[in-house]
Design a protein around this motif. Structure first.
Motif, PDB file in Angstrom:
ATOM      1  N   GLU A   1       0.865  -1.173   0.000  1.00 26.73           N
ATOM      2  CA  GLU A   1       0.000   0.000   0.000  1.00 26.73           C
ATOM      3  C   GLU A   1       0.903   1.224   0.000  1.00 26.73           C
ATOM      4  O   GLU A   1       1.792   1.348   0.843  1.00 26.73           O
ATOM      5  CB  GLU A   1      -0.899   0.013   1.235  1.00 26.73           C
ATOM      6  CG  GLU A   1      -1.770   1.266   1.317  1.00 26.73           C
ATOM      7  CD  GLU A   1      -2.590   1.325   2.586  1.00 26.73           C
ATOM      8  OE1 GLU A   1      -3.304   2.323   2.783  1.00 26.73           O
ATOM      9  OE2 GLU A   1      -2.500   0.367   3.389  1.00 26.73           O
ATOM     10  N   LEU A   2       0.688   2.121  -0.931  1.00 26.12           N
ATOM     11  CA  LEU A   2       1.521   3.314  -1.036  1.00 26.12           C
ATOM     12  C   LEU A   2       0.769   4.504  -0.468  1.00 26.12           C
ATOM     13  O   LEU A   2      -0.366   4.786  -0.870  1.00 26.12           O
ATOM     14  CB  LEU A   2       1.887   3.583  -2.497  1.00 26.12           C
ATOM     15  CG  LEU A   2       2.740   4.839  -2.756  1.00 26.12           C
ATOM     16  CD1 LEU A   2       4.114   4.698  -2.113  1.00 26.12           C
ATOM     17  CD2 LEU A   2       2.868   5.108  -4.247  1.00 26.12           C
ATOM     18  N   ILE A   3       1.399   5.197   0.484  1.00 22.08           N
ATOM     19  CA  ILE A   3       0.845   6.450   0.978  1.00 22.08           C
ATOM     20  C   ILE A   3       1.835   7.558   0.652  1.00 22.08           C
ATOM     21  O   ILE A   3       3.047   7.352   0.647  1.00 22.08           O
ATOM     22  CB  ILE A   3       0.560   6.396   2.495  1.00 22.08           C
ATOM     23  CG1 ILE A   3       1.844   6.137   3.288  1.00 22.08           C
ATOM     24  CG2 ILE A   3      -0.479   5.340   2.803  1.00 22.08           C
ATOM     25  CD1 ILE A   3       1.651   6.228   4.798  1.00 22.08           C
ATOM     26  N   SER A   4       1.334   8.732   0.334  1.00 22.56           N
ATOM     27  CA  SER A   4       2.217   9.848   0.014  1.00 22.56           C
ATOM     28  C   SER A   4       1.532  11.152   0.382  1.00 22.56           C
ATOM     29  O   SER A   4       0.301  11.259   0.321  1.00 22.56           O
ATOM     30  CB  SER A   4       2.596   9.849  -1.477  1.00 22.56           C
ATOM     31  OG  SER A   4       1.451   9.946  -2.292  1.00 22.56           O
ATOM     32  N   CYS A   5       2.315  12.124   0.775  1.00 25.29           N
ATOM     33  CA  CYS A   5       1.727  13.399   1.180  1.00 25.29           C
ATOM     34  C   CYS A   5       1.360  14.213  -0.064  1.00 25.29           C
ATOM     35  O   CYS A   5       1.955  14.047  -1.133  1.00 25.29           O
ATOM     36  CB  CYS A   5       2.695  14.175   2.074  1.00 25.29           C
ATOM     37  SG  CYS A   5       4.142  14.843   1.239  1.00 25.29           S
ATOM     38  N   PRO A   6       0.373  15.102   0.062  1.00 28.70           N
ATOM     39  CA  PRO A   6      -0.066  15.883  -1.093  1.00 28.70           C
ATOM     40  C   PRO A   6       0.877  17.029  -1.438  1.00 28.70           C
ATOM     41  O   PRO A   6       0.630  17.741  -2.417  1.00 28.70           O
ATOM     42  CB  PRO A   6      -1.434  16.412  -0.636  1.00 28.70           C
ATOM     43  CG  PRO A   6      -1.322  16.492   0.846  1.00 28.70           C
ATOM     44  CD  PRO A   6      -0.458  15.332   1.247  1.00 28.70           C
ATOM     45  N   THR A   7       1.911  17.205  -0.654  1.00 30.03           N
ATOM     46  CA  THR A   7       2.907  18.288  -0.737  1.00 30.03           C
ATOM     47  C   THR A   7       2.340  19.600  -0.200  1.00 30.03           C
ATOM     48  O   THR A   7       1.125  19.811  -0.171  1.00 30.03           O
ATOM     49  CB  THR A   7       3.459  18.525  -2.164  1.00 30.03           C
ATOM     50  OG1 THR A   7       2.469  19.180  -2.962  1.00 30.03           O
ATOM     51  CG2 THR A   7       3.896  17.225  -2.811  1.00 30.03           C
ATOM     52  N   CYS A   8       3.259  20.459   0.247  1.00 25.93           N
ATOM     53  CA  CYS A   8       2.898  21.788   0.737  1.00 25.93           C
ATOM     54  C   CYS A   8       4.111  22.681   0.554  1.00 25.93           C
ATOM     55  O   CYS A   8       5.092  22.303  -0.093  1.00 25.93           O
ATOM     56  CB  CYS A   8       2.474  21.728   2.204  1.00 25.93           C
ATOM     57  SG  CYS A   8       3.820  21.304   3.330  1.00 25.93           S
ATOM     58  N   GLY A   9       4.067  23.859   1.151  1.00 27.37           N
ATOM     59  CA  GLY A   9       5.162  24.803   0.976  1.00 27.37           C
ATOM     60  C   GLY A   9       6.469  24.353   1.586  1.00 27.37           C
ATOM     61  O   GLY A   9       7.528  24.918   1.281  1.00 27.37           O
ATOM     62  N   ARG A  10       6.444  23.336   2.470  1.00 34.71           N
ATOM     63  CA  ARG A  10       7.692  22.826   3.050  1.00 34.71           C
ATOM     64  C   ARG A  10       8.437  21.881   2.117  1.00 34.71           C
ATOM     65  O   ARG A  10       9.601  21.578   2.343  1.00 34.71           O
ATOM     66  CB  ARG A  10       7.384  22.098   4.361  1.00 34.71           C
ATOM     67  CG  ARG A  10       6.909  22.987   5.498  1.00 34.71           C
ATOM     68  CD  ARG A  10       6.876  22.221   6.823  1.00 34.71           C
ATOM     69  NE  ARG A  10       5.940  21.108   6.765  1.00 34.71           N
ATOM     70  CZ  ARG A  10       4.650  21.218   7.101  1.00 34.71           C
ATOM     71  NH1 ARG A  10       4.167  22.390   7.489  1.00 34.71           N
ATOM     72  NH2 ARG A  10       3.845  20.185   7.041  1.00 34.71           N
ATOM     73  N   THR A  11       7.752  21.393   1.078  1.00 33.99           N
ATOM     74  CA  THR A  11       8.365  20.411   0.179  1.00 33.99           C
ATOM     75  C   THR A  11       9.463  21.052  -0.650  1.00 33.99           C
ATOM     76  O   THR A  11       9.237  22.065  -1.324  1.00 33.99           O
ATOM     77  CB  THR A  11       7.307  19.805  -0.756  1.00 33.99           C
ATOM     78  OG1 THR A  11       6.247  19.259   0.026  1.00 33.99           O
ATOM     79  CG2 THR A  11       7.913  18.712  -1.623  1.00 33.99           C
ATOM     80  N   GLN A  12      10.648  20.459  -0.609  1.00 34.21           N
ATOM     81  CA  GLN A  12      11.802  21.013  -1.324  1.00 34.21           C
ATOM     82  C   GLN A  12      12.438  20.007  -2.274  1.00 34.21           C
ATOM     83  O   GLN A  12      13.567  20.182  -2.705  1.00 34.21           O
ATOM     84  CB  GLN A  12      12.840  21.516  -0.309  1.00 34.21           C
ATOM     85  CG  GLN A  12      12.320  22.644   0.558  1.00 34.21           C
ATOM     86  CD  GLN A  12      13.345  23.095   1.579  1.00 34.21           C
ATOM     87  OE1 GLN A  12      14.336  22.402   1.829  1.00 34.21           O
ATOM     88  NE2 GLN A  12      13.112  24.256   2.172  1.00 34.21           N
ATOM     89  N   ILE A  13      11.723  18.916  -2.593  1.00 30.06           N
ATOM     90  CA  ILE A  13      12.209  17.950  -3.569  1.00 30.06           C
ATOM     91  C   ILE A  13      11.115  17.724  -4.612  1.00 30.06           C
ATOM     92  O   ILE A  13       9.961  18.101  -4.407  1.00 30.06           O
ATOM     93  CB  ILE A  13      12.591  16.602  -2.916  1.00 30.06           C
ATOM     94  CG1 ILE A  13      11.376  15.988  -2.191  1.00 30.06           C
ATOM     95  CG2 ILE A  13      13.767  16.774  -1.980  1.00 30.06           C
ATOM     96  CD1 ILE A  13      11.632  14.594  -1.652  1.00 30.06           C
ATOM     97  N   ASP A  14      11.496  17.120  -5.724  1.00 25.93           N
ATOM     98  CA  ASP A  14      10.527  16.820  -6.784  1.00 25.93           C
ATOM     99  C   ASP A  14       9.746  15.572  -6.384  1.00 25.93           C
ATOM    100  O   ASP A  14       9.973  14.481  -6.892  1.00 25.93           O
ATOM    101  CB  ASP A  14      11.263  16.610  -8.111  1.00 25.93           C
ATOM    102  CG  ASP A  14      10.300  16.358  -9.269  1.00 25.93           C
ATOM    103  OD1 ASP A  14       9.068  16.479  -9.056  1.00 25.93           O
ATOM    104  OD2 ASP A  14      10.768  16.026 -10.371  1.00 25.93           O
ATOM    105  N   LEU A  15       8.829  15.764  -5.446  1.00 27.56           N
ATOM    106  CA  LEU A  15       8.118  14.626  -4.877  1.00 27.56           C
ATOM    107  C   LEU A  15       7.209  13.950  -5.890  1.00 27.56           C
ATOM    108  O   LEU A  15       7.009  12.730  -5.846  1.00 27.56           O
ATOM    109  CB  LEU A  15       7.298  15.060  -3.658  1.00 27.56           C
ATOM    110  CG  LEU A  15       6.791  13.911  -2.791  1.00 27.56           C
ATOM    111  CD1 LEU A  15       7.965  13.235  -2.089  1.00 27.56           C
ATOM    112  CD2 LEU A  15       5.763  14.398  -1.781  1.00 27.56           C
TER     113      LEU A  15
END
Length: 356
Positions: free
Chosen positions: A264-278
Protein backbone atom coordinates in the motif's frame (compact mmCIF):
# COMPACT_ATOMS: atom_id res chain seq x y z
CA UNK A 1 -18.64 -6.59 6.95
CA UNK A 2 -19.28 -7.42 3.30
CA UNK A 3 -21.51 -10.43 2.69
CA UNK A 4 -21.02 -11.79 -0.80
CA UNK A 5 -24.02 -12.66 -2.94
CA UNK A 6 -24.27 -16.42 -3.44
CA UNK A 7 -23.69 -17.43 -7.06
CA UNK A 8 -22.95 -20.50 -9.12
CA UNK A 9 -19.29 -21.35 -9.71
CA UNK A 10 -17.79 -21.52 -13.17
CA UNK A 11 -14.16 -21.65 -14.30
CA UNK A 12 -12.31 -19.54 -16.84
CA UNK A 13 -9.26 -21.65 -17.43
CA UNK A 14 -7.88 -22.30 -13.97
CA UNK A 15 -9.57 -19.26 -12.39
CA UNK A 16 -12.75 -20.02 -10.40
CA UNK A 17 -15.52 -17.44 -10.78
CA UNK A 18 -18.43 -17.14 -8.34
CA UNK A 19 -19.43 -19.58 -5.65
CA UNK A 20 -17.47 -17.70 -3.00
CA UNK A 21 -14.25 -17.53 -5.05
CA UNK A 22 -12.08 -14.41 -4.78
CA UNK A 23 -13.29 -11.55 -6.96
CA UNK A 24 -11.21 -11.80 -10.13
CA UNK A 25 -9.53 -8.82 -11.78
CA UNK A 26 -9.80 -8.55 -15.56
CA UNK A 27 -8.58 -6.30 -18.33
CA UNK A 28 -8.56 -6.20 -22.12
CA UNK A 29 -5.71 -5.66 -24.53
CA UNK A 30 -5.76 -2.69 -26.88
CA UNK A 31 -3.30 -4.21 -29.33
CA UNK A 32 -4.15 -5.74 -32.71
CA UNK A 33 -4.70 -9.38 -31.73
CA UNK A 34 -3.12 -10.45 -35.02
CA UNK A 35 0.13 -8.86 -33.81
CA UNK A 36 1.08 -11.76 -31.58
CA UNK A 37 4.31 -10.25 -30.23
CA UNK A 38 2.71 -6.93 -29.25
CA UNK A 39 -0.29 -8.65 -27.70
CA UNK A 40 1.82 -11.09 -25.68
CA UNK A 41 4.07 -8.27 -24.49
CA UNK A 42 1.08 -6.30 -23.24
CA UNK A 43 -0.45 -9.35 -21.55
CA UNK A 44 2.84 -10.06 -19.79
CA UNK A 45 2.80 -6.51 -18.42
CA UNK A 46 -0.78 -7.05 -17.28
CA UNK A 47 0.20 -10.32 -15.61
CA UNK A 48 3.02 -8.57 -13.73
CA UNK A 49 0.52 -5.97 -12.49
CA UNK A 50 -1.79 -8.69 -11.18
CA UNK A 51 -4.30 -9.20 -13.98
CA UNK A 52 -5.97 -12.59 -13.59
CA UNK A 53 -8.04 -12.89 -16.77
CA UNK A 54 -7.43 -11.08 -20.06
CA UNK A 55 -9.74 -10.46 -23.01
CA UNK A 56 -8.72 -9.89 -26.63
CA UNK A 57 -10.76 -8.62 -29.56
CA UNK A 58 -11.38 -11.13 -32.35
CA UNK A 59 -12.24 -9.13 -35.44
CA UNK A 60 -11.53 -11.74 -38.11
CA UNK A 61 -10.27 -15.25 -38.75
CA UNK A 62 -6.60 -14.25 -38.49
CA UNK A 63 -7.23 -12.89 -35.00
CA UNK A 64 -9.02 -16.10 -34.01
CA UNK A 65 -6.09 -18.17 -35.27
CA UNK A 66 -3.59 -15.97 -33.40
CA UNK A 67 -5.16 -17.00 -30.10
CA UNK A 68 -3.30 -20.31 -30.20
CA UNK A 69 0.12 -18.67 -30.36
CA UNK A 70 -0.82 -16.07 -27.76
CA UNK A 71 -2.13 -18.65 -25.30
CA UNK A 72 1.06 -20.68 -25.58
CA UNK A 73 3.07 -17.69 -24.36
CA UNK A 74 0.97 -16.35 -21.45
CA UNK A 75 0.15 -17.57 -17.95
CA UNK A 76 -3.41 -16.30 -17.42
CA UNK A 77 -6.73 -17.36 -19.01
CA UNK A 78 -7.66 -15.73 -22.30
CA UNK A 79 -11.18 -14.65 -23.29
CA UNK A 80 -12.15 -13.94 -26.91
CA UNK A 81 -14.47 -10.99 -27.52
CA UNK A 82 -16.81 -11.73 -30.43
CA UNK A 83 -19.48 -9.66 -32.15
CA UNK A 84 -21.98 -10.86 -34.78
CA UNK A 85 -19.95 -13.65 -36.45
CA UNK A 86 -20.57 -17.08 -34.92
CA UNK A 87 -17.73 -18.56 -36.98
CA UNK A 88 -15.21 -16.42 -35.12
CA UNK A 89 -16.56 -17.65 -31.78
CA UNK A 90 -16.14 -21.27 -32.86
CA UNK A 91 -12.69 -20.63 -34.33
CA UNK A 92 -11.54 -18.82 -31.20
CA UNK A 93 -12.49 -21.79 -29.02
CA UNK A 94 -10.90 -24.24 -31.44
CA UNK A 95 -7.69 -22.22 -31.10
CA UNK A 96 -7.72 -22.32 -27.31
CA UNK A 97 -9.81 -19.42 -26.02
CA UNK A 98 -10.76 -20.28 -22.44
CA UNK A 99 -13.83 -18.07 -22.44
CA UNK A 100 -15.86 -16.10 -24.95
CA UNK A 101 -17.82 -12.90 -24.62
CA UNK A 102 -20.80 -12.70 -26.98
CA UNK A 103 -24.28 -11.28 -27.31
CA UNK A 104 -26.13 -14.51 -28.24
CA UNK A 105 -28.96 -12.64 -29.90
CA UNK A 106 -26.82 -11.06 -32.59
CA UNK A 107 -25.09 -14.19 -33.90
CA UNK A 108 -27.60 -14.88 -36.68
CA UNK A 109 -30.27 -17.11 -35.19
CA UNK A 110 -30.73 -20.39 -33.28
CA UNK A 111 -28.78 -22.61 -35.69
CA UNK A 112 -25.66 -20.47 -35.55
CA UNK A 113 -25.95 -20.06 -31.81
CA UNK A 114 -26.26 -23.84 -31.51
CA UNK A 115 -22.88 -24.24 -33.24
CA UNK A 116 -21.30 -21.84 -30.78
CA UNK A 117 -22.84 -23.64 -27.81
CA UNK A 118 -21.74 -27.03 -29.17
CA UNK A 119 -18.16 -25.75 -29.43
CA UNK A 120 -18.35 -24.28 -25.92
CA UNK A 121 -19.54 -27.60 -24.52
CA UNK A 122 -16.89 -29.52 -26.44
CA UNK A 123 -14.03 -27.28 -25.30
CA UNK A 124 -15.48 -26.67 -21.81
CA UNK A 125 -15.55 -22.92 -22.35
CA UNK A 126 -17.86 -20.60 -20.37
CA UNK A 127 -19.75 -17.83 -22.12
CA UNK A 128 -20.14 -14.27 -20.90
CA UNK A 129 -23.40 -12.72 -22.00
CA UNK A 130 -22.25 -9.16 -22.49
CA UNK A 131 -24.93 -6.50 -22.95
CA UNK A 132 -24.49 -2.75 -22.84
CA UNK A 133 -26.78 0.22 -23.28
CA UNK A 134 -25.83 0.62 -26.91
CA UNK A 135 -26.65 -2.96 -27.92
CA UNK A 136 -30.20 -3.34 -26.61
CA UNK A 137 -32.80 -4.79 -28.99
CA UNK A 138 -35.17 -2.28 -30.58
CA UNK A 139 -38.31 -3.98 -29.28
CA UNK A 140 -37.02 -3.74 -25.71
CA UNK A 141 -36.18 -0.07 -26.12
CA UNK A 142 -39.68 0.49 -27.46
CA UNK A 143 -41.24 -1.35 -24.54
CA UNK A 144 -39.10 -0.10 -21.66
CA UNK A 145 -37.34 3.00 -22.98
CA UNK A 146 -33.62 3.72 -22.89
CA UNK A 147 -32.13 2.40 -19.63
CA UNK A 148 -31.62 4.91 -16.85
CA UNK A 149 -31.05 4.76 -13.11
CA UNK A 150 -34.76 4.88 -12.37
CA UNK A 151 -35.62 2.24 -14.96
CA UNK A 152 -32.81 -0.04 -16.20
CA UNK A 153 -35.37 -2.65 -17.32
CA UNK A 154 -34.35 -2.75 -20.99
CA UNK A 155 -30.76 -3.52 -20.05
CA UNK A 156 -31.77 -6.27 -17.64
CA UNK A 157 -34.34 -7.88 -19.93
CA UNK A 158 -31.87 -7.88 -22.82
CA UNK A 159 -29.38 -9.79 -20.68
CA UNK A 160 -31.94 -12.28 -19.41
CA UNK A 161 -33.35 -12.81 -22.90
CA UNK A 162 -29.88 -13.71 -24.12
CA UNK A 163 -29.29 -15.95 -21.12
CA UNK A 164 -32.51 -17.80 -21.95
CA UNK A 165 -31.25 -18.39 -25.49
CA UNK A 166 -28.27 -20.25 -24.02
CA UNK A 167 -30.37 -22.11 -21.48
CA UNK A 168 -32.65 -23.32 -24.27
CA UNK A 169 -29.53 -24.88 -25.81
CA UNK A 170 -28.84 -26.68 -22.54
CA UNK A 171 -25.95 -24.41 -21.60
CA UNK A 172 -25.47 -22.90 -18.15
CA UNK A 173 -21.75 -22.13 -17.84
CA UNK A 174 -22.64 -18.46 -17.99
CA UNK A 175 -21.40 -15.15 -16.65
CA UNK A 176 -23.40 -11.94 -17.20
CA UNK A 177 -22.49 -8.29 -17.63
CA UNK A 178 -24.81 -5.32 -18.20
CA UNK A 179 -22.65 -2.27 -18.77
CA UNK A 180 -23.69 1.34 -18.97
CA UNK A 181 -21.58 4.47 -19.31
CA UNK A 182 -23.82 6.07 -16.66
CA UNK A 183 -22.72 5.38 -13.10
CA UNK A 184 -26.17 5.37 -11.50
CA UNK A 185 -27.65 3.20 -14.26
CA UNK A 186 -24.87 0.66 -13.77
CA UNK A 187 -25.49 0.56 -10.02
CA UNK A 188 -29.26 0.23 -10.34
CA UNK A 189 -29.05 -2.31 -13.16
CA UNK A 190 -26.68 -4.67 -11.37
CA UNK A 191 -28.58 -4.36 -8.12
CA UNK A 192 -31.80 -5.45 -9.79
CA UNK A 193 -30.14 -8.13 -11.92
CA UNK A 194 -28.52 -9.68 -8.85
CA UNK A 195 -32.00 -10.40 -7.46
CA UNK A 196 -33.12 -12.21 -10.61
CA UNK A 197 -30.33 -14.71 -11.20
CA UNK A 198 -27.58 -16.61 -9.42
CA UNK A 199 -25.22 -16.61 -12.38
CA UNK A 200 -21.90 -14.87 -11.59
CA UNK A 201 -21.77 -11.22 -12.60
CA UNK A 202 -18.96 -9.33 -14.30
CA UNK A 203 -19.01 -5.67 -13.27
CA UNK A 204 -17.98 -2.67 -15.31
CA UNK A 205 -18.81 0.86 -16.39
CA UNK A 206 -18.32 1.03 -20.14
CA UNK A 207 -16.75 4.01 -21.91
CA UNK A 208 -15.89 5.43 -18.50
CA UNK A 209 -13.23 7.84 -19.80
CA UNK A 210 -9.60 8.64 -19.11
CA UNK A 211 -7.56 8.15 -15.97
CA UNK A 212 -9.34 10.63 -13.70
CA UNK A 213 -12.94 10.50 -14.95
CA UNK A 214 -12.80 6.77 -15.60
CA UNK A 215 -11.33 5.96 -12.22
CA UNK A 216 -13.89 8.07 -10.37
CA UNK A 217 -16.94 6.80 -12.28
CA UNK A 218 -15.89 3.17 -12.10
CA UNK A 219 -14.82 3.32 -8.46
CA UNK A 220 -18.11 4.89 -7.39
CA UNK A 221 -20.27 2.36 -9.23
CA UNK A 222 -18.19 -0.73 -8.59
CA UNK A 223 -17.29 0.29 -5.05
CA UNK A 224 -20.96 0.52 -4.10
CA UNK A 225 -21.78 -2.81 -5.76
CA UNK A 226 -18.80 -4.66 -4.31
CA UNK A 227 -19.60 -3.29 -0.86
CA UNK A 228 -23.09 -4.72 -1.27
CA UNK A 229 -21.59 -8.12 -2.08
CA UNK A 230 -22.47 -7.92 -5.78
CA UNK A 231 -19.90 -8.93 -8.39
CA UNK A 232 -17.66 -11.90 -9.09
CA UNK A 233 -15.27 -10.39 -11.64
CA UNK A 234 -14.73 -6.80 -12.70
CA UNK A 235 -12.83 -4.48 -14.97
CA UNK A 236 -12.02 -0.81 -14.58
CA UNK A 237 -12.30 0.50 -18.17
CA UNK A 238 -9.95 3.39 -18.87
CA UNK A 239 -8.85 5.16 -22.03
CA UNK A 240 -5.26 4.46 -20.98
CA UNK A 241 -2.62 1.77 -20.92
CA UNK A 242 -4.62 -1.23 -19.61
CA UNK A 243 -1.98 -1.79 -16.93
CA UNK A 244 -3.40 1.33 -15.27
CA UNK A 245 -6.75 -0.49 -15.05
CA UNK A 246 -5.20 -3.22 -12.93
CA UNK A 247 -3.63 -0.69 -10.59
CA UNK A 248 -7.02 0.92 -9.99
CA UNK A 249 -8.71 -2.48 -9.58
CA UNK A 250 -6.46 -3.55 -6.74
CA UNK A 251 -6.59 -0.19 -5.01
CA UNK A 252 -10.38 -0.42 -5.09
CA UNK A 253 -10.32 -3.94 -3.63
CA UNK A 254 -7.80 -2.82 -1.00
CA UNK A 255 -9.90 0.17 0.02
CA UNK A 256 -12.86 -2.14 0.70
CA UNK A 257 -10.61 -4.67 2.46
CA UNK A 258 -11.75 -7.35 0.01
CA UNK A 259 -8.34 -8.30 -1.37
CA UNK A 260 -4.80 -7.02 -1.08
CA UNK A 261 -1.94 -7.44 -3.50
CA UNK A 262 1.47 -5.94 -2.93
CA UNK A 263 2.34 -2.78 -1.00
CA UNK A 264 0.00 0.00 0.00
CA UNK A 265 1.52 3.31 -1.04
CA UNK A 266 0.84 6.45 0.98
CA UNK A 267 2.22 9.85 0.01
CA UNK A 268 1.73 13.40 1.18
CA UNK A 269 -0.07 15.88 -1.09
CA UNK A 270 2.91 18.29 -0.74
CA UNK A 271 2.90 21.79 0.74
CA UNK A 272 5.16 24.80 0.98
CA UNK A 273 7.69 22.83 3.05
CA UNK A 274 8.37 20.41 0.18
CA UNK A 275 11.80 21.01 -1.32
CA UNK A 276 12.21 17.95 -3.57
CA UNK A 277 10.53 16.82 -6.78
CA UNK A 278 8.12 14.63 -4.88
CA UNK A 279 5.74 14.13 -7.80
CA UNK A 280 8.41 12.43 -9.91
CA UNK A 281 9.73 10.38 -7.01
CA UNK A 282 6.24 9.24 -6.00
CA UNK A 283 5.46 8.27 -9.58
CA UNK A 284 8.60 6.14 -9.88
CA UNK A 285 8.00 4.47 -6.52
CA UNK A 286 4.36 3.81 -7.39
CA UNK A 287 5.39 2.26 -10.69
CA UNK A 288 7.84 -0.06 -8.95
CA UNK A 289 5.60 -1.16 -6.07
CA UNK A 290 3.02 -2.31 -8.60
CA UNK A 291 5.43 -5.15 -9.43
CA UNK A 292 5.84 -6.18 -5.77
CA UNK A 293 3.84 -8.85 -3.97
CA UNK A 294 4.84 -8.24 -0.31
CA UNK A 295 1.98 -6.67 1.64
CA UNK A 296 3.76 -3.75 3.27
CA UNK A 297 3.02 -0.05 3.66
CA UNK A 298 5.34 2.27 1.72
CA UNK A 299 5.47 6.04 2.32
CA UNK A 300 6.72 8.83 0.08
CA UNK A 301 6.87 12.07 2.07
CA UNK A 302 8.08 15.53 1.13
CA UNK A 303 9.32 16.89 4.43
CA UNK A 304 12.32 15.54 6.32
CA UNK A 305 11.13 17.18 9.54
CA UNK A 306 7.53 15.95 9.66
CA UNK A 307 7.46 13.16 7.08
CA UNK A 308 8.64 10.24 9.23
CA UNK A 309 6.28 11.17 12.06
CA UNK A 310 3.31 11.59 9.76
CA UNK A 311 3.99 8.17 8.23
CA UNK A 312 5.24 6.34 11.30
CA UNK A 313 2.91 3.40 10.56
CA UNK A 314 4.70 2.78 7.25
CA UNK A 315 7.05 -0.19 7.08
CA UNK A 316 9.46 1.87 5.00
CA UNK A 317 9.42 5.39 3.64
CA UNK A 318 11.45 8.25 2.26
CA UNK A 319 11.60 12.00 2.64
CA UNK A 320 14.00 14.67 1.49
CA UNK A 321 14.98 18.31 1.18
CA UNK A 322 17.92 20.72 1.24
CA UNK A 323 20.18 18.22 -0.52
CA UNK A 324 19.52 15.42 1.98
CA UNK A 325 17.38 12.34 1.63
CA UNK A 326 16.36 9.97 4.40
CA UNK A 327 14.90 6.49 4.48
CA UNK A 328 12.91 5.58 7.57
CA UNK A 329 11.24 2.48 8.94
CA UNK A 330 8.23 2.74 11.27
CA UNK A 331 9.01 6.44 11.70
CA UNK A 332 12.63 5.84 12.75
CA UNK A 333 15.60 7.04 10.68
CA UNK A 334 17.21 4.09 8.90
CA UNK A 335 19.54 5.64 6.38
CA UNK A 336 20.64 9.11 5.25
CA UNK A 337 21.82 9.71 1.66
CA UNK A 338 22.41 12.52 -0.80
CA UNK A 339 19.18 13.84 -2.24
CA UNK A 340 20.18 12.85 -5.78
CA UNK A 341 20.74 9.26 -4.63
CA UNK A 342 17.50 8.98 -2.66
CA UNK A 343 15.29 7.33 -5.27
CA UNK A 344 17.88 4.79 -6.42
CA UNK A 345 18.76 3.86 -2.84
CA UNK A 346 15.12 3.56 -1.86
CA UNK A 347 14.26 1.30 -4.81
CA UNK A 348 17.22 -0.88 -3.84
CA UNK A 349 15.76 -1.23 -0.34
CA UNK A 350 12.41 -2.21 -1.78
CA UNK A 351 14.11 -4.88 -3.87
CA UNK A 352 15.73 -6.26 -0.71
CA UNK A 353 12.32 -6.45 0.94
CA UNK A 354 10.94 -8.30 -2.07
CA UNK A 355 13.91 -10.68 -1.88
CA UNK A 356 15.41 -9.69 -5.23
Amino acid sequence: MIVRRETRKIHVGGVPIGGGSPIAVQSMTNTDTRDIEATVTQIERLQDAGCEIVRVAVLNQDAATAIRSIRDKIAIPLIADIHFDHRLAVAAMENGAQGIRINPGNLGGPEKLARVVAAAKNHKVPIRVGVNSGSIEKDLLKEFGYPCAEKPDALIESAMRNVRLLEEQGFEEIKISIKSSDTLTAISGYQQLSKLTDYPLHLGVTEAGGLIAGTVKSSVALGILLYQGIGDTFRISLTRDPVEEIRVCFELLRSLKIRERGPELISCPTCGRTQIDLFSIAEEVERYVQTMTKQIKVAVMGCVVNGPGEAKEADIGLAGGNGVGIIFKKGVLYKKVKEEDLLETFLAELKKIEGL
